[in-house]
Design an enzyme around this catalytic site. Sequence first.
Site, short mmCIF file in Angstrom:
data_model
loop_
_atom_site.label_atom_id
_atom_site.label_comp_id
_atom_site.label_asym_id
_atom_site.label_seq_id
_atom_site.Cartn_x
_atom_site.Cartn_y
_atom_site.Cartn_z
CB SER A 69 12.63 -9.99 -7.52
OG SER A 69 12.08 -9.00 -6.69
CE LYS B 244 15.18 6.76 -14.90
NZ LYS B 244 15.99 5.64 -15.37
CD GLU C 93 14.49 0.44 -3.72
OE1 GLU C 93 15.63 0.91 -3.61
OE2 GLU C 93 14.19 -0.45 -4.54
CB SER D 125 11.33 -0.10 -5.91
OG SER D 125 12.04 -1.21 -5.41
N1 LIG Z 1 15.19 6.59 -20.17
C1 LIG Z 1 14.13 5.80 -20.10
N2 LIG Z 1 13.38 5.52 -21.19
C2 LIG Z 1 12.29 4.71 -21.12
N3 LIG Z 1 11.87 4.13 -19.98
C3 LIG Z 1 12.55 4.38 -18.85
C4 LIG Z 1 13.73 5.21 -18.86
N4 LIG Z 1 14.22 5.24 -17.60
C5 LIG Z 1 13.39 4.49 -16.87
N5 LIG Z 1 12.39 3.99 -17.59
C6 LIG Z 1 11.29 3.15 -17.07
O1 LIG Z 1 11.28 3.26 -15.66
C7 LIG Z 1 11.60 2.01 -15.04
C8 LIG Z 1 12.42 2.23 -13.79
O2 LIG Z 1 13.65 2.85 -14.12
P1 LIG Z 1 14.98 2.49 -13.34
O3 LIG Z 1 15.29 1.05 -13.53
O4 LIG Z 1 16.02 3.46 -13.77
O5 LIG Z 1 14.53 2.79 -11.86
P2 LIG Z 1 14.86 2.15 -10.45
O6 LIG Z 1 14.03 2.90 -9.48
O7 LIG Z 1 16.32 2.13 -10.24
O8 LIG Z 1 14.28 0.67 -10.58
P3 LIG Z 1 14.77 -0.74 -9.97
O9 LIG Z 1 15.91 -0.45 -9.07
O10 LIG Z 1 13.59 -1.28 -9.24
O11 LIG Z 1 15.10 -1.55 -11.18
C9 LIG Z 1 12.31 1.24 -16.14
O12 LIG Z 1 12.24 -0.16 -15.91
C10 LIG Z 1 11.51 1.69 -17.36
O13 LIG Z 1 10.24 1.06 -17.44
C1 LIG Z 2 14.86 -3.73 -5.29
C2 LIG Z 2 14.91 -3.04 -6.60
N1 LIG Z 2 15.64 -1.80 -6.53
C3 LIG Z 2 15.44 -3.92 -7.69
O1 LIG Z 2 16.30 -3.48 -8.44
O2 LIG Z 2 15.01 -5.08 -7.81
MG LIG Z 3 17.53 0.57 -9.68
#
Ligand SMILES: Nc1ncnc2c1ncn2[C@@H]1O[C@H](COP(=O)(O)OP(=O)(O)OP(=O)(O)O)[C@@H](O)[C@H]1O
Ligand SMILES: C[C@@H](N)C(=O)O
Ligand SMILES: [Mg+2]
Length: 356
Positions: A324, A183, A16, A189
């Site tokens: 954001s 994941k 990120e 992100s």
């Molecule tokens: N279990 C799930 N069911 C449906 N959609 C999901 C699920 N997990 C994740 N997603 C989709 O994937 C996106 C990203 O998931 P998540 O928020 O867990 O990831 P991240 O990489 O931590 O994102 P960020 O930190 O940027 O919010 C979610 O906003 C959603 O669109």
């Molecule tokens: C930066 C990204 N991980 C967010 O949650 O906005």
């Molecule tokens: Mg996250």
Amino acid sequence: MTKMRIGLLFGGRSGEHEVSISSARAIARALASDENATKYEVQPFYIQKDGRWLSGNIPQQVLESGKPLEIEQKAENESPLSREFPSFNAVDVWFPVLHGPNGEDGTVQGLLKLMQIPFVGSGVLGSAMGMDKIAMKMAFAHAGLPQVKYIAVNRSQIWSNPCVFPKLCDQIEETLGYPCFVKPANLGSSVGISKVRSRTELEAALDSAASYDRRIIVEAGVIARELECAVLGNDNPQASTVGEISFNSDFYDYETKYTQGQADLSIPAKASSAIISKIQDMAVQAFLAIDGAGLGRVDFFYVESTGEVLINEINTFPGFTATSMYPQLWEASGISFSELVDRLIQLALERHGDKS
Ligand SMILES: Nc1ncnc2c1ncn2[C@@H]1O[C@H](COP(=O)(O)OP(=O)(O)OP(=O)(O)O)[C@@H](O)[C@H]1O
Ligand SMILES: C[C@@H](N)C(=O)O
Ligand SMILES: [Mg+2]
Ligand SMILES: [Mg+2]
């Protein structure tokens, strides 16, 4: 009046990195605007993608261009910190604008804590718990927060033993079914996340996630609206109004998050006041469950047909980019961007005074 020197730390050895540069640009602007300019002086520190820390003119240039620095060859045995340690003395409060591993996960927070200088955001425990989706989900379960079914996986189950891998895939298919989400446990992100619908896709997604992290999580896919709530404070945190994200892509992936116009943010979200207050309560509970401090953004799934609200995750240093949600949620709740960064610094001082 002597200005407080704010060490703006950004970039980082993380997937990120670019997002951090965008967040830091916005925060640097807010620290230089309005009343903040009379109180604070910004000292930027840039952590390159290879982990080296730079001060002096280069961080300012990176902030101005918004682009990562090309990595020059590191001298043999050079420590990532060796060049910059002396200039750390020139900082009164650190503002670590870092997303993802090696920055939002407790590593940098441990270093800053040892320096005995106040810093914005969660400490070592809160950052580590908030970064690792497996540890985070255990804390949420303990707090009684509902979430999707999931399976925690270790890289060794994917890469080391050819007999274990098919059994793991069988278990995921039987327990979670398709679609499911694979994941890396420690990222953000949407980097490294795959939505999978078949065995072939599952195998490829596990292999890909394992290239980012030793720890991987696989979750049952849910069809739901995506709502987010911002949290601000230390031991008595406040929740913001709730926002909704909608988009046409398959899920809220990296491109959808950071390309202007790809996702719509509705603030406040159109939902009943009962759902909004439920989400606000759950956001505060989640923040306290991981020992959050300063700030956090909590992401939810709202299954409208059943009225179910499931917690997805917390981000202890959410994005501050132009697209954001975190700063926009506070703006809509009556706290401007410049007031927000000021409050975060005050919360850092308050937390430091606790001697925790
Ligand atoms: N279990 C799930 N069911 C449906 N959609 C999901 C699920 N997990 C994740 N997603 C989709 O994937 C996106 C990203 O998931 P998540 O928020 O867990 O990831 P991240 O990489 O931590 O994102 P960020 O930190 O940027 O919010 C979610 O906003 C959603 O669109
Ligand atoms: C930066 C990204 N991980 C967010 O949650 O906005
Ligand atoms: Mg996250
Ligand atoms: Mg999220």
